[in-house]
Design an enzyme around this catalytic site. Structure first.
Site, PDB file in Angstrom:
ATOM      1  N   CYS A 228     121.287 100.302  43.494  1.00  0.00           N
ATOM      2  CA  CYS A 228     121.681 101.055  44.688  1.00  0.00           C
ATOM      3  C   CYS A 228     121.246 102.501  44.506  1.00  0.00           C
ATOM      4  CB  CYS A 228     123.181 100.930  44.938  1.00  0.00           C
ATOM      5  SG  CYS A 228     124.218 101.669  43.661  1.00  0.00           S
ATOM      6  N   ALA A 229     121.941 103.437  45.146  1.00  0.00           N
ATOM      7  CA  ALA A 229     121.578 104.849  45.047  1.00  0.00           C
ATOM      8  C   ALA A 229     122.012 105.471  43.715  1.00  0.00           C
ATOM      9  CB  ALA A 229     122.170 105.639  46.205  1.00  0.00           C
TER      10      ALA A 229
END
Length: 120
Positions: free
Chosen positions: A68-69
């Site tokens: 993810c981020a």
């Protein structure tokens, strides 16, 4: 960075090497708009907001690794899959932010032209 005791944190370097060797299936759990702007070459997009462990793609002999981020949503994806009975335990520690911080390339959209810049 978020991880649970059941989550294995993989470094960007490890993920890059295993992705290049075709040993992992990298699944980006960010939302489609985030994925469209910038992504790791070779990652699939299955947003956490709609992730259903029953519909994960067949990985064959590859290890599924979530990304993810920053690491929180990917660890949540691991936990969700484990609760559904999957033996998935790996995610990219620090997410795409850690990936970029180590100098690894991403595919991104050129804001001026809309063209995809994909070094992969």
């Amino acid at each position: 960075m978020f991880s649970s005791p059941k989550t294995r944190d993989l470094s960007p370097q490890t993920v890059a090497a295993e992705l290049k060797a075709h040993k992992i299936l990298l699944i980006d759990v960010r939302e489609p708009a985030e994925f469209a702007v910038e992504r790791i070459h070779g990652a699939l997009n299955l947003p956490l907001s709609t992730l259903d462990p029953a519909t994960l793609p067949e990985a064959g002999d590859k290890l599924i690794v979530f990304q993810c981020a920053g690491g929180k949503r990917s660890a949540m994806a691991v936990e969700r899959c484990q609760k559904a009975g999957h033996k998935i335990d790996a995610h990219l520690a620090g997410g795409i932010a850690a990936w970029k911080a180590t100098g690894l390339p991403t595919a991104s959209v050129d804001a001026a032209t809309g063209a995809l810049r994909d070094p992969g």
